[in-house]
Every structure is written in structure tokens, then in C-alpha cells.
Design a protein around this motif. Sequence first.
Motif, short mmCIF file in Angstrom:
data_model
loop_
_atom_site.label_atom_id
_atom_site.label_comp_id
_atom_site.label_asym_id
_atom_site.label_seq_id
_atom_site.Cartn_x
_atom_site.Cartn_y
_atom_site.Cartn_z
N ASP A 259 0.82 -1.21 0.00
CA ASP A 259 0.00 0.00 0.00
C ASP A 259 0.86 1.26 0.00
O ASP A 259 0.44 2.31 -0.48
N VAL A 260 2.07 1.15 0.56
CA VAL A 260 2.98 2.29 0.63
C VAL A 260 3.70 2.51 -0.70
O VAL A 260 3.78 3.63 -1.21
N LEU A 261 4.23 1.42 -1.26
CA LEU A 261 5.00 1.47 -2.50
C LEU A 261 4.14 0.93 -3.64
O LEU A 261 4.17 -0.26 -3.93
N ARG A 262 3.37 1.80 -4.26
CA ARG A 262 2.45 1.36 -5.30
C ARG A 262 3.14 1.25 -6.65
O ARG A 262 4.29 1.61 -6.82
N GLU A 263 2.37 0.76 -7.64
CA GLU A 263 2.95 0.49 -8.96
C GLU A 263 3.57 1.71 -9.60
O GLU A 263 4.57 1.62 -10.31
N GLU A 264 2.97 2.90 -9.34
CA GLU A 264 3.50 4.10 -10.00
C GLU A 264 4.89 4.47 -9.51
O GLU A 264 5.55 5.33 -10.10
N MET A 265 5.36 3.82 -8.44
CA MET A 265 6.71 4.08 -7.95
C MET A 265 7.75 3.34 -8.77
O MET A 265 8.95 3.61 -8.67
N GLN A 266 7.30 2.40 -9.61
CA GLN A 266 8.26 1.57 -10.33
C GLN A 266 9.15 2.38 -11.27
O GLN A 266 10.32 2.05 -11.46
N GLU A 267 8.63 3.48 -11.82
CA GLU A 267 9.44 4.28 -12.75
C GLU A 267 10.59 4.94 -12.00
O GLU A 267 11.74 4.94 -12.48
N SER A 268 10.31 5.51 -10.81
CA SER A 268 11.40 6.12 -10.04
C SER A 268 12.36 5.05 -9.52
O SER A 268 13.57 5.27 -9.46
N PHE A 269 11.83 3.86 -9.19
CA PHE A 269 12.71 2.78 -8.74
C PHE A 269 13.57 2.29 -9.89
O PHE A 269 14.73 1.91 -9.69
#
Length: 495
Positions: A259-269
Motif C-alpha cells: 500500500d505504501v510502494l504502489r505500482e506508480e513508484m516503479q518508474e522512479s525505482f
Amino acid sequence: MPHSNARTVAASHADSQQDDARMFDLAPVSLWLEDYSGVKQLLEEWRGAGVTSLREYLEEDLERVSACSSRIRVIKVNRKTLSLFEAGSLTELIAGLDRIFRADMLKTHIDELVQLWNGELQFGSNTVNYTLSGKRLDIQLKGSVLPGHEEQWDRVLVAIEDVTERETARRELAVSEAYARGLFEHSPVSLWVEDFSAVKQLLEDVRRQGIKDFRTFTDVHPEFIARCLSEIRVIDVNRHTLELFGAPDKKTLLANLGDVLREEMQESFREQLIDLWHGRVFQQREVVNYSLSGDELHLHLQFSVLPGYEDDWSQIQVALTDITARKRAEAYLEYLGKHDVLTKLYNRSFYVDELNRLERKGPFPVTVIIIDLNGLKAANDQLGHAAGDALLRRAGEVLGKAVDRPACAARIGGDEFALLLPGTEERDAKLVLESIENLLEVNNQFYTGLPLHFSMGLATSEQGERMEAVVKRADLRMYEAKRAYYKAMKAEGEG
């Protein structure tokens, strides 16, 4: 001859005793030869009186421990003992025993006595003594009832090792660790300690496959990013992290990381992985996470491989600073720079920039609708500016609903508005005019008081025509519509 052999044996025994004495005296550790027979007698008296748990009995009254200690008689000590405790002689040492064995060693002395009470002939403890000058000594004590004296305990050998340096280092380390832990726990930013060793292994596996362009690799294999993200192990987080993400405890936070690290964070990761691929083990970037209640959090992330873990990335520190308020302020300032506060439509500055952009890039044709809010001056003069502002807000509601991007609605003057419709023919633009008329009708039914009415003019760009000319044509048609409106109003009034 028998007499000669006896003398030889006796001499050999005497030599052995002398050797033992020399070894005792020259031993590199502190040695005490003591008489514990008085202690044994006291313990037997207590046992006979019905004491079953010596530990409980002694802990009830520490004076009982002192009574045991006072029954110990020192027979002799070696040179190391005298130097360790800063005594010039055995007599001086014995005279100062009350300074050497202070009250703070009574509790550890209980452990030694309990071991003897339980039938063990060897005992040990870690305790504190003091030199005659008052210097603290951390010691490791080991005692043993000598063979042949098990019945009376009248000969007990005690060895004392000075472990002050080791214990001081241990205490200093404990203080240092407590200080570091305090800094971590009470840091005003969110701190995470993570294990990236599995991520490092995955990157090395890809490199061994001969991959050179990691960015292209992640374009082709986006699932690799998700796999790396799933391999991160969170070791610890601090208190501010729990507060920031709205978690009651670490267990709850770690159980809900999805819930904290959602899919949209994948680009920055992904960008983080690309930096790691190129050896950048210290990174900074802005990311978006979510609290457990679903609130969007804008964060400034600082990522660093901790010193000493560069080879395996098993200790990573991530620091997150909450910049949500700043981002909201920036977004609001950006909004104000492009929007009219009263109507929520775009402002004249945005309208001019968009008009210039459309002239350069299209798409063509571009239709412009110029709109004038009828009756605003009369509302301000007769009912006050609050009534006029209410009309303007209603105009914003209608025009904001009339178009969707890439079209835009802007307030370009006090009572003047404009719609820019890129890639829109005149016949389609006329449908927008009809939609506005319908919205006006609904709006006037919803609101009591002054009716809302527009005068509108429409013009569509011709090939090669400047946008300035298109706006001018739309403006002229708006004024024609306005004159017609007021002419009709006048005729209605005369009638």
C-alpha cells in the motif's frame, strides 16, 4: 641405601613445594589463597535453620552477604595481586579489604555463594573491585576448593583477572550503540535500513548475461523492476517513519508495504536501479509514496550504501523527507500562475501563451470563441460586487464544463472569456455553442437571482491565417451578438 632414597624423595618433595610456591608468587594473574571454612560453617547453620533458597534468603537482607564475606580469611596472595590492588604488603592489603570489596559487589557475591551452596566446588563471577587508591577494577573471578579440602573449604584458590580494559571498551561500545540508536529512532526524518543484497545479485546476473544497456533491458523486461522491488528486505525503520506513514507499529507497516510502494513508484525505482547499475551508491530523487490511510506523500529520497557494505549492499540507508506541503504550495503557485482565482478558468497569461503555441504547432484548424458576460456592470452597480462575483463564478462553472482538453476556457478580461478549440472545424464548434446554451439554461434553473447570459462570437482559422486575425473576427461577431442582445432587451422593455 634405603635412608639415601628417603632423603632423595624428601628433597624432591621440598623442591616441588618450592616450585609451587614460586609459580604461585610469579603467576601473571592475581591469585588468592583463602580459608572459606567460616563461610561453610555459616551456610550449614542456615541450612539447619530451614533455609532452602539461599538466593532469596540473601537478597532479603544484604547484611547476610556481608556476614559471609567477613568469614573469609586471606592466607596469602601473590605479587600480581599486590601490584594490581596497589598494596605494598599482604598486611596492607588485608587492612584495606573494606576499600577493595565495596557494597556494589555484594550482589555478584551472592552468585558465588549460591554455587557453593548447591555443592559446586568451583565458582565464578564478573564483578567490580577497587584498588587501595580508589581506582575501579572490572574483574573476572574464578574460585576452586583445592583437592583434599572439600570437607572444610579451608583452602580455596581464587584467581582474579583484570578485565577493566575490555569492560570499559564494552561499556563505551554500548553507550555508542545507544547514542546511534537514539539518533536513528528520534531523527526528524524517516529512516529505513534495508538489505539490497538480493537486488545486487540480480543486477550481477544480468551483467553476466552480457547486457550493456540496462535502460533498454528494463524497457524490454519491465517485470525485472518489479522483481527487484520485491527482493528488498526492510531491516528496520524509525519512529518518524511510523508517524509519517500512519502505522501503529513496525509490524503493521512492513505487512502493508504494497500500500505504501504502489505500482506508480516503479518508474522512479527503475531510475534508482539504473544509477546502481552505473555504480552510483549515493542517490537523491523525489518520489511519491502513500500512507496506510491512502494519502499521497511527496518525499525527497536519499539513498546510500552504508560504509563497509559496498561489496554486498546488505546495509542500505534510505532517508525520506516529507515535501508534500512544499509540493502542494508549488502546485498551487503554478495553478495561480495559469488560472483565474474567481472563476477557476485559465487566466489571460495562459491564454496568450496557448494562442501562440497553437499558431506555431496547431493542430489546425483552430476555432476561437469569444464570450462576453452580459449584465455584469449593472449587477455590480445595482447589487454590489458580491453579486457580480457570483455571476462570474457561475460563468466559470458553465464554461469549465463546456470543454475538455486539449480545448481550454479562459477569463481574458473583467467580463470577457475565450474558448480555444484546437483541431476543431466550425460545424463542431457550433455544437459547443449549443452545449453552452444548454448549460446556461440548467444553471439559471439551479440558481435564483440574476440570470446568466452570454454574448458569443465564433471564428475558425483559415489556412495560413494568423491567430490574431481569427480572434479579431470572433471578437467582432461577439459584439454583433451583444448588440443584438441589448437591442432585444430594449425592445422588450419598451414593449
